[in-house]
Every structure is written in C-alpha cells, then in structure tokens.
Design a protein around this motif. Structure first.
Motif, mmCIF file in Angstrom:
data_model
loop_
_atom_site.group_PDB
_atom_site.id
_atom_site.type_symbol
_atom_site.label_atom_id
_atom_site.label_comp_id
_atom_site.label_asym_id
_atom_site.label_seq_id
_atom_site.Cartn_x
_atom_site.Cartn_y
_atom_site.Cartn_z
ATOM 1 N N SER A 1 -3.369 1.694 -8.439
ATOM 2 C CA SER A 1 -3.213 0.575 -7.985
ATOM 3 C C SER A 1 -2.729 -0.544 -9.179
ATOM 4 O O SER A 1 -2.912 -1.363 -9.610
ATOM 5 C CB SER A 1 -4.134 0.102 -7.171
ATOM 6 N N ALA A 2 -1.674 -1.345 -8.581
ATOM 7 C CA ALA A 2 -1.024 -2.874 -9.426
ATOM 8 C C ALA A 2 -1.272 -4.145 -7.937
ATOM 9 O O ALA A 2 -0.618 -4.043 -7.250
ATOM 10 C CB ALA A 2 0.333 -2.546 -9.715
ATOM 11 N N ASN A 3 -2.367 -5.159 -8.606
ATOM 12 C CA ASN A 3 -2.244 -6.241 -7.602
ATOM 13 C C ASN A 3 -1.885 -7.110 -7.652
ATOM 14 O O ASN A 3 -1.683 -7.491 -9.109
ATOM 15 C CB ASN A 3 -3.879 -6.216 -7.163
ATOM 16 N N LYS B 1 1.123 -0.769 0.051
ATOM 17 C CA LYS B 1 -0.131 0.338 -0.174
ATOM 18 C C LYS B 1 1.382 0.924 -0.373
ATOM 19 O O LYS B 1 2.573 1.336 0.403
ATOM 20 C CB LYS B 1 -0.688 0.196 1.530
ATOM 21 N N THR B 2 0.866 1.979 -1.133
ATOM 22 C CA THR B 2 1.229 3.246 -0.874
ATOM 23 C C THR B 2 1.046 4.950 -0.560
ATOM 24 O O THR B 2 1.428 6.089 -0.444
ATOM 25 C CB THR B 2 2.036 3.561 -1.893
ATOM 26 N N GLY B 3 -0.434 5.027 -0.365
ATOM 27 C CA GLY B 3 -1.844 6.019 -0.416
ATOM 28 C C GLY B 3 -3.074 5.252 -0.335
ATOM 29 O O GLY B 3 -3.474 3.693 -0.194
ATOM 30 N N SER B 4 -4.200 5.860 -0.183
ATOM 31 C CA SER B 4 -5.478 5.412 -0.299
ATOM 32 C C SER B 4 -6.236 4.737 -1.566
ATOM 33 O O SER B 4 -5.966 6.225 -2.665
ATOM 34 C CB SER B 4 -6.524 6.619 0.230
ATOM 35 N N GLY B 5 -6.378 4.850 -1.464
ATOM 36 C CA GLY B 5 -7.029 2.896 -2.981
ATOM 37 C C GLY B 5 -5.644 2.965 -3.748
ATOM 38 O O GLY B 5 -5.946 2.403 -5.034
ATOM 39 N N ALA B 6 -4.183 3.430 -3.187
ATOM 40 C CA ALA B 6 -3.058 3.050 -4.688
ATOM 41 C C ALA B 6 -2.106 2.296 -3.844
ATOM 42 O O ALA B 6 -1.562 1.619 -2.409
ATOM 43 C CB ALA B 6 -2.395 4.209 -4.059
ATOM 44 N N GLN B 7 -1.801 0.804 -4.534
ATOM 45 C CA GLN B 7 -0.366 -0.059 -3.996
ATOM 46 C C GLN B 7 0.280 -0.097 -5.029
ATOM 47 O O GLN B 7 0.283 -0.221 -6.121
ATOM 48 C CB GLN B 7 -1.281 -0.958 -4.251
ATOM 49 N N ASP B 8 1.762 -0.008 -4.824
ATOM 50 C CA ASP B 8 2.559 -0.659 -6.065
ATOM 51 C C ASP B 8 3.248 -2.457 -4.933
ATOM 52 O O ASP B 8 2.250 -3.060 -4.247
ATOM 53 C CB ASP B 8 3.586 -0.175 -5.640
ATOM 54 N N LEU B 9 3.844 -2.959 -6.870
ATOM 55 C CA LEU B 9 4.296 -4.045 -6.546
ATOM 56 C C LEU B 9 5.592 -4.415 -6.352
ATOM 57 O O LEU B 9 6.594 -3.829 -7.159
ATOM 58 C CB LEU B 9 4.138 -5.156 -7.194
ATOM 59 N N PHE B 10 6.343 -4.947 -5.471
ATOM 60 C CA PHE B 10 8.018 -5.221 -5.742
ATOM 61 C C PHE B 10 8.670 -6.672 -5.231
ATOM 62 O O PHE B 10 7.491 -7.325 -5.070
ATOM 63 C CB PHE B 10 8.393 -4.565 -4.393
ATOM 64 N N LEU B 11 9.623 -6.744 -6.777
ATOM 65 C CA LEU B 11 9.793 -8.417 -6.744
ATOM 66 C C LEU B 11 11.321 -8.474 -6.394
ATOM 67 O O LEU B 11 12.037 -7.319 -6.357
ATOM 68 C CB LEU B 11 9.784 -8.537 -8.418
ATOM 69 N N SER C 1 -5.602 -1.108 -11.762
ATOM 70 C CA SER C 1 -6.557 -0.492 -11.553
ATOM 71 C C SER C 1 -6.378 1.609 -11.382
ATOM 72 O O SER C 1 -5.238 1.267 -11.325
ATOM 73 C CB SER C 1 -7.975 -0.904 -10.236
ATOM 74 N N GLY C 2 -7.573 1.795 -11.482
ATOM 75 C CA GLY C 2 -7.510 3.550 -11.660
ATOM 76 C C GLY C 2 -8.616 4.070 -11.600
ATOM 77 O O GLY C 2 -9.412 3.513 -11.829
ATOM 78 N N GLU C 3 -8.819 5.429 -11.652
ATOM 79 C CA GLU C 3 -9.449 6.202 -11.339
ATOM 80 C C GLU C 3 -9.441 7.878 -12.697
ATOM 81 O O GLU C 3 -8.280 8.400 -12.393
ATOM 82 C CB GLU C 3 -10.450 6.488 -10.381
ATOM 83 N N MET C 4 -10.548 8.007 -13.375
ATOM 84 C CA MET C 4 -10.410 9.354 -13.930
ATOM 85 C C MET C 4 -10.993 10.323 -12.977
ATOM 86 O O MET C 4 -11.862 10.602 -12.572
ATOM 87 C CB MET C 4 -10.630 9.568 -14.780
ATOM 88 N N ASP C 5 -9.729 11.573 -12.965
ATOM 89 C CA ASP C 5 -10.396 12.659 -12.973
ATOM 90 C C ASP C 5 -11.805 13.317 -13.669
ATOM 91 O O ASP C 5 -12.952 14.123 -13.222
ATOM 92 C CB ASP C 5 -9.344 14.080 -12.990
#
Length: 230
Positions: free
Chosen positions: A152-154, A102-112, A181-185
């Motif tokens: 978000s990357a899941n 998790k990197t913020g509200s509704g946001a996510q990253d992935l690390f390998l 996933s993501g959303e637009m303004d």
C-alpha cells in the motif's frame, strides 16, 4: 484577409486544440451512474473543480468506477478506470490532485494529476505509488526488502496545509508525503505478521524527485523492523 494570415490562424487553433486535454461534453458513457455517497464527492479549495464518481454494475460482482472532474460545463475523466471508488486530496493552490485508490484487500495505489489548459490530467506516466516504490527499492538501506501482500502507498494528510502539523515550514503546494506499507509471506514461527509499516518519503512537485527528510529517519528505521509476535 490574406491566405497567409488565414493559414497562421488555423495553425494556431490546431496547436491549441492539440495541446488541450481531451474533454468530454457528455461525461461518463452509458451505464455509469453518479454515486449518491456524499463522502465520494470532492471539491477543490478554489471551488472551481468538483470530482464526481460514477459506478457501473455489470453483475457477478463486476463493478467499475470512473472519476470525472467537472469544471464549469467541461468534464474530464481522471483515468484509469478502477474496481473501487477513491479518495482525493488537493494542494492548497488547487493545481495538484492526488487520488488514493484502493486496488484490492489491504492494497492501495496513488495517482497524481495536474491542471493543464484548464483541466486535470495525469502528471506522471507511472502511478505515483509505483514511483514511490521504485524510489524505496533504489535506496541502499531498503532495496533488499521484499514484500508480498497488503502492499500500500498512502498519502499522509496535510497537503492543503503544507504539513504544518509535522512541525515543518515547507512552501505551500510544493511537497507530498507518502507512506509505504506491506507484509511478507516468510517470517519466523514466533512472528504472526512481519513487513513494512508506515515508511515515509517526500515527493517534490516542482522537481519530480523523492527524498527522505531527517525528521522521518527514526520512524523509518522502526518501520523496517515492524512485526507482530504471536
């Protein structure tokens, strides 16, 4: 022992140490405490690696988290340090590890991460999430989509079973399925939310390349048209 033999042995030792990942005998720095949340502890399928998450509260809502991989008496930090705890999934051979961060509200990253010289180290220079988004924006059917928030990357569940639940027969410990996933303004007035929802791609751990198998085609087309009307 001749001087040439001693020199050769010292050179071999130096090369071995240079190739080995940095290990910390003492573990986390002062101020970081091990969380007692059992849901934040993870163990590899072979039982050799246990992931421990440590937190430091600096006050004023400034909280930092570190993840350390314990293998026997050795501890290795899985960088980077973050503002939130993380989830993890291993491949069935215990050689690869994905961090769902998790990197913020509704946001996510992935690390390998990958096992090298007996310890987990970063497998890519950029985050796996950034690489997946770069692939998404490189495709002719998706490169024009601009997302503004909740990006978000899941990691889709199934790494330990090679995604058998999808009805595929892929080799064990070979692929990762990533959902974006993501959303637009900006969107029409009669639309409450518009963006991208659950667009899937596949990452090959052997070649380091992305692709989109045919079984994702229908779902991805729908993901590009996702919206919730008022």
């Amino acid at each position: 022992m001749t001087a040439s033999i001693r020199t050769a042995r010292w050179l071999a030792l130096a090369l071995t140490l240079a190739a080995a990942p940095a290990l910390a005998a003492s573990g986390p720095p002062p101020g970081f405490t091990l969380t007692d949340d059992a849901d934040l502890a993870f163990t590899s399928p072979d039982g050799a690696t246990r992931l421990e998450q440590y937190m430091k509260d600096n006050g004023d809502w400034d909280i930092k988290w570190q993840v350390w991989a314990r293998r026997g008496e050795q501890m290795t930090e899985l960088k980077p340090e973050q503002d939130y705890p993380a989830g993890f999934r291993f491949t069935s051979d215990s050689q690869w590890l994905v961090r769902m961060q998790k990197t913020g509200s509704g946001a996510q990253d992935l690390f390998l991460y990958h096992v090298e010289n007996g310890a987990f180290v970063s497998a890519t220079k950029q985050s796996l999430g950034d690489l997946a988004w770069a692939y998404f924006h490189s495709r002719p059917d998706t490169h024009k989509m601009k997302l503004d928030y909740h990006i978000s990357a899941n990691l889709v569940k199934g790494t330990e079973e090679a995604y058998r639940w999808l009805g595929v027969d892929w080799p064990n410990s070979r692929y990762l399925v990533i959902s974006l996933s993501g959303e637009m303004d900006k969107h029409p007035k009669n639309v409450a939310v518009k963006g991208l929802a659950d667009w899937k791609c596949r990452y090959d751990l052997t070649t380091g390349k992305f692709d989109v198998p045919k079984l994702f085609a229908k779902g991805n087309a729908e993901a590009l048209r996702w919206e919730i009307k008022r």
